[in-house]
Scaffold this motif. Structure first.
Motif, PDB file in Angstrom:
ATOM      1  N   ASN A 184      73.456  28.169  -1.421  1.00 18.38           N
ATOM      2  CA  ASN A 184      72.450  27.835  -0.420  1.00 18.38           C
ATOM      3  C   ASN A 184      71.127  28.522  -0.734  1.00 18.38           C
ATOM      4  N   ILE A 185      70.052  27.833  -0.414  1.00 21.94           N
ATOM      5  CA  ILE A 185      68.724  28.406  -0.613  1.00 21.94           C
ATOM      6  C   ILE A 185      68.488  29.507   0.411  1.00 21.94           C
ATOM      7  N   LEU A 186      67.745  30.513   0.030  1.00 20.44           N
ATOM      8  CA  LEU A 186      67.400  31.609   0.925  1.00 20.44           C
ATOM      9  C   LEU A 186      66.519  31.072   2.055  1.00 20.44           C
ATOM     10  N   ASP A 187      66.899  31.354   3.301  1.00 21.05           N
ATOM     11  CA  ASP A 187      66.095  30.959   4.454  1.00 21.05           C
ATOM     12  C   ASP A 187      64.914  31.922   4.540  1.00 21.05           C
ATOM     13  N   ILE A 188      63.789  31.534   3.934  1.00 19.87           N
ATOM     14  CA  ILE A 188      62.680  32.472   3.758  1.00 19.87           C
ATOM     15  C   ILE A 188      62.031  32.851   5.090  1.00 19.87           C
ATOM     16  N   ASN A 189      62.020  31.952   6.058  1.00 19.27           N
ATOM     17  CA  ASN A 189      61.423  32.282   7.359  1.00 19.27           C
ATOM     18  C   ASN A 189      62.261  33.312   8.116  1.00 19.27           C
ATOM     19  N   LYS A 190      63.564  33.102   8.132  1.00 21.10           N
ATOM     20  CA  LYS A 190      64.451  34.076   8.771  1.00 21.10           C
ATOM     21  C   LYS A 190      64.388  35.406   8.028  1.00 21.10           C
ATOM     22  N   PHE A 191      64.393  35.334   6.703  1.00 19.90           N
ATOM     23  CA  PHE A 191      64.324  36.537   5.877  1.00 19.90           C
ATOM     24  C   PHE A 191      63.048  37.325   6.169  1.00 19.90           C
ATOM     25  N   ALA A 192      61.906  36.622   6.210  1.00 23.58           N
ATOM     26  CA  ALA A 192      60.625  37.280   6.466  1.00 23.58           C
ATOM     27  C   ALA A 192      60.611  37.924   7.840  1.00 23.58           C
ATOM     28  N   ASN A 193      61.157  37.243   8.816  1.00 22.75           N
ATOM     29  CA  ASN A 193      61.207  37.776  10.178  1.00 22.75           C
ATOM     30  C   ASN A 193      62.017  39.068  10.225  1.00 22.75           C
ATOM     31  N   GLU A 194      63.168  39.055   9.569  1.00 21.63           N
ATOM     32  CA  GLU A 194      64.035  40.242   9.592  1.00 21.63           C
ATOM     33  C   GLU A 194      63.414  41.411   8.822  1.00 21.63           C
ATOM     34  N   ILE A 195      62.833  41.125   7.661  1.00 18.87           N
ATOM     35  CA  ILE A 195      62.260  42.196   6.846  1.00 18.87           C
ATOM     36  C   ILE A 195      61.039  42.802   7.526  1.00 18.87           C
ATOM     37  N   THR A 196      60.159  41.957   8.038  1.00 20.52           N
ATOM     38  CA  THR A 196      58.965  42.490   8.699  1.00 20.52           C
ATOM     39  C   THR A 196      59.335  43.230   9.978  1.00 20.52           C
ATOM     40  N   GLY A 197      60.408  42.794  10.633  1.00 20.61           N
ATOM     41  CA  GLY A 197      60.865  43.510  11.820  1.00 20.61           C
ATOM     42  C   GLY A 197      61.279  44.933  11.486  1.00 20.61           C
ATOM     43  N   ILE A 198      62.039  45.088  10.398  1.00 19.03           N
ATOM     44  CA  ILE A 198      62.428  46.427   9.943  1.00 19.03           C
ATOM     45  C   ILE A 198      61.191  47.230   9.561  1.00 19.03           C
ATOM     46  N   PHE A 199      60.303  46.600   8.823  1.00 16.20           N
ATOM     47  CA  PHE A 199      59.083  47.254   8.324  1.00 16.20           C
ATOM     48  C   PHE A 199      58.248  47.786   9.493  1.00 16.20           C
ATOM     49  N   LYS A 200      57.952  46.939  10.454  1.00 18.32           N
ATOM     50  CA  LYS A 200      57.099  47.341  11.575  1.00 18.32           C
ATOM     51  C   LYS A 200      57.792  48.387  12.453  1.00 18.32           C
ATOM     52  N   GLY A 201      59.100  48.229  12.630  1.00 15.46           N
ATOM     53  CA  GLY A 201      59.834  49.198  13.441  1.00 15.46           C
ATOM     54  C   GLY A 201      59.781  50.595  12.854  1.00 15.46           C
ATOM     55  N   LYS A 202      59.925  50.684  11.547  1.00 13.71           N
ATOM     56  CA  LYS A 202      59.893  51.989  10.889  1.00 13.71           C
ATOM     57  C   LYS A 202      58.480  52.569  10.853  1.00 13.71           C
ATOM     58  N   LEU A 203      57.467  51.712  10.728  1.00 17.01           N
ATOM     59  CA  LEU A 203      56.090  52.212  10.792  1.00 17.01           C
ATOM     60  C   LEU A 203      55.848  52.899  12.133  1.00 17.01           C
ATOM     61  N   GLU A 212      58.186  54.092  14.174  1.00 14.94           N
ATOM     62  CA  GLU A 212      59.076  55.249  14.317  1.00 14.94           C
ATOM     63  C   GLU A 212      58.486  56.503  13.675  1.00 14.94           C
ATOM     64  N   TYR A 213      57.874  56.324  12.508  1.00 14.32           N
ATOM     65  CA  TYR A 213      57.345  57.472  11.780  1.00 14.32           C
ATOM     66  C   TYR A 213      55.834  57.651  11.943  1.00 14.32           C
ATOM     67  N   GLY A 214      55.201  56.786  12.710  1.00 11.61           N
ATOM     68  CA  GLY A 214      53.762  56.903  12.916  1.00 11.61           C
ATOM     69  C   GLY A 214      52.974  56.746  11.631  1.00 11.61           C
ATOM     70  N   MET A 215      53.311  55.713  10.833  1.00 14.86           N
ATOM     71  CA  MET A 215      52.680  55.534   9.520  1.00 14.86           C
ATOM     72  C   MET A 215      51.506  54.560   9.544  1.00 14.86           C
ATOM     73  N   GLY A 216      51.026  54.171  10.713  1.00  9.90           N
ATOM     74  CA  GLY A 216      49.884  53.269  10.758  1.00  9.90           C
ATOM     75  C   GLY A 216      50.270  51.857  10.361  1.00  9.90           C
ATOM     76  N   LYS A 217      49.367  51.176   9.645  1.00 15.36           N
ATOM     77  CA  LYS A 217      49.606  49.793   9.231  1.00 15.36           C
ATOM     78  C   LYS A 217      49.248  49.588   7.761  1.00 15.36           C
ATOM     79  N   PRO A 218      50.043  50.166   6.866  1.00 16.40           N
ATOM     80  CA  PRO A 218      49.784  49.938   5.433  1.00 16.40           C
ATOM     81  C   PRO A 218      50.083  48.496   5.054  1.00 16.40           C
ATOM     82  N   SER A 219      49.574  48.064   3.915  1.00 16.74           N
ATOM     83  CA  SER A 219      49.893  46.747   3.390  1.00 16.74           C
ATOM     84  C   SER A 219      51.373  46.672   3.035  1.00 16.74           C
ATOM     85  N   MET A 220      51.953  45.510   3.254  1.00 13.49           N
ATOM     86  CA  MET A 220      53.315  45.243   2.794  1.00 13.49           C
ATOM     87  C   MET A 220      53.230  44.413   1.525  1.00 13.49           C
TER      88      MET A 220
END
Length: 428
Positions: free
Chosen positions: A250-269, A271-279
């Motif tokens: 099956n092809i990777l569901d890129i929209n679901k994947f992006a949603n999950e990855i960015t969710g982790i990314f923003k949550g950790k930013l 949590e650690y008070g890292m501002g908004k660096p580029s992803m």
């Protein structure tokens, strides 16, 4: 499933609006055919998916997948950045029109001469080891010199053990346990560390390892931000996004994947008070892998202890099946709708027993003169080709809305001797 297979009204394989049979009549075989629109569509699919959830997002094309200048120009026009792993890739990227500020160099086991060259180009250096850090400090003025580090998390994944680039067996990056101290060391030398990078492997269709690696990287970055007082400009999640090579994948569901990855990314930013660096992410195969075919003519049908179909390409043309045991879907391009009736071995023309494109592959009745289309040949295909057995490398053409152009000329026998010099004493 999406193998990007299109068949026209003649039952011929269609590549970017062009008939595969017509292309080989004009350009010969073996032949790499690249679909320009597919590359652009792949890039924009990823970019749109991620920017929907995180605005400051950049795609760094992992150009080791395919360094053809035309392919790179297409991606430069779309706005891509570059992940370069050698000085040659840096040079190629600049030749293709990428400005130095759009190139990240991540080398491993690089020499001082290579570090000096990359420094002179002005691209950002992503360091792989403490050794590189110490050597770079003697080659440049570290004061406010921007750098990044590749971190090796205890996570690895990939379609083959040679493609797993994270974990205890990997040669890449600094250990996650030493990250904070290495960043402190760099700052004490005068460097300005602005980024962190990781890469766990290649050909990943299951998002779970990538999600785990993202969470791990963000935890490491958070620890470094707090304990080494680093203000990150970017965090690079690496590449490895896979494509389906086999029909049942099956092809990777890129929209679901992006949603999950960015969710982790923003949550950790947060949590650690890292501002908004580029992803950053670094797809290579996902952008170009399914945009190309290798077309090769059947010259031999042989019933030995097994039934073999022999073609005019070999592992010098496409190495992945021999090197990794990789599956590439094969279609009989001049009768693409015919059903499979027997299992056949598809063999190349190199004098090696391992020169096989497929073993026991279900295929229609094949005759000498038929044309085979080997799919998903855009990544790690021509870029890994060679002149083994003194066979000149093949041509590449680009197709756009049915029109075709040569973007790499076919080599001749004379090209086999390029750069060779016979000493005068051997000419007597």
């Amino acid at each position: 499933m999406d193998l990007n297979l299109k068949i026209n009204e003649k039952d011929h394989v269609d590549i970017g609006g062009a008939d595969a049979n017509d292309l080989v009549e004009e350009y010969g075989t073996p032949l790499y055919v690249i679909d320009e629109k597919r590359i652009r569509d792949n890039y924009n699919r990823v970019f749109s998916a991620f920017t929907k959830y995180y605005n400051d997002f950049k795609i760094l094309y992992a150009c080791k997948a395919n360094t053809n200048l035309s392919v790179m120009r297409i991606l430069e026009q779309e706005g891509s950045y570059i992940d370069a792993v050698s000085p040659g890739e840096v040079y190629t990227s600049i030749e293709a029109g990428f400005s130095p500020d759009r190139i990240l160099f991540t080398g491993n086991n690089v020499t001082n001469e290579e570090l000096s060259y990359v420094d002179e180009t002005g691209v950002l250096i992503n360091l792989d080891s403490i050794s590189q850090l110490k050597r770079l400090s003697k080659l440049v003025d570290p004061e406010e010199y921007k750098i990044s580090f590749r971190v090796n998390p205890m996570v690895g994944a990939g379609h083959h053990e040679h493609c797993i680039t994270g974990g205890v067996m990997s040669k890449f990056g600094i250990m996650e346990s030493e990250a904070a101290e290495v960043y402190k060391m760099a700052k004490n030398m005068g460097f300005n560390p602005v980024g962190m990078h990781t890469h766990i492997g290649s050909g990943i269709l299951d998002p779970e390892p990538f999600k785990l690696a993202t969470e791990t990287l963000m935890n490491i970055a958070g620890d470094v931000a707090q304990n080494a007082d680093v203000d990150f400009e970017f965090l690079d999640l690496g590449g490895g996004l896979g494509i389906p090579y086999e029909p049942q994948e099956n092809i990777l569901d890129i929209n679901k994947f992006a949603n999950e990855i960015t969710g982790i990314f923003k949550g950790k930013l947060d949590e650690y008070g890292m501002g908004k660096p580029s992803m950053y992410i670094e797809p290579g195969r996902y952008l170009v892998g399914d945009a190309a075919y290798l077309l090769t003519k059947v010259n031999t049908v042989k019933q030995s202890y097994r039934k073999f179909v022999g073609v005019d390409a070999g592992f010098n043309t496409l190495l992945r099946p021999s090197m990794y045991g990789s599956y590439h879907h094969i279609v009989v391009a001049n009768k693409a709708n015919e059903e499979a009736i027997e299992e056949i071995d598809v063999a190349g023309n190199i004098c090696e027993s391992g020169d096989l494109f497929a073993r026991d592959r279900p295929l229609p009745k094949i005759e000498e003169g038929d044309l085979l289309a080997i799919m998903n040949a855009g990544a790690y295909a021509f870029s890994m080709s060679s002149q083994y057995n003194s066979r000149p490398r093949t041509a590449e053409i680009l197709v756009n809305n049915g029109d075709s152009e040569i973007i790499r000329e076919r080599e001749t026998f004379n090209d086999l001797f390029n750069k060779q010099i016979i000493p005068e004493r051997l000419k007597k």
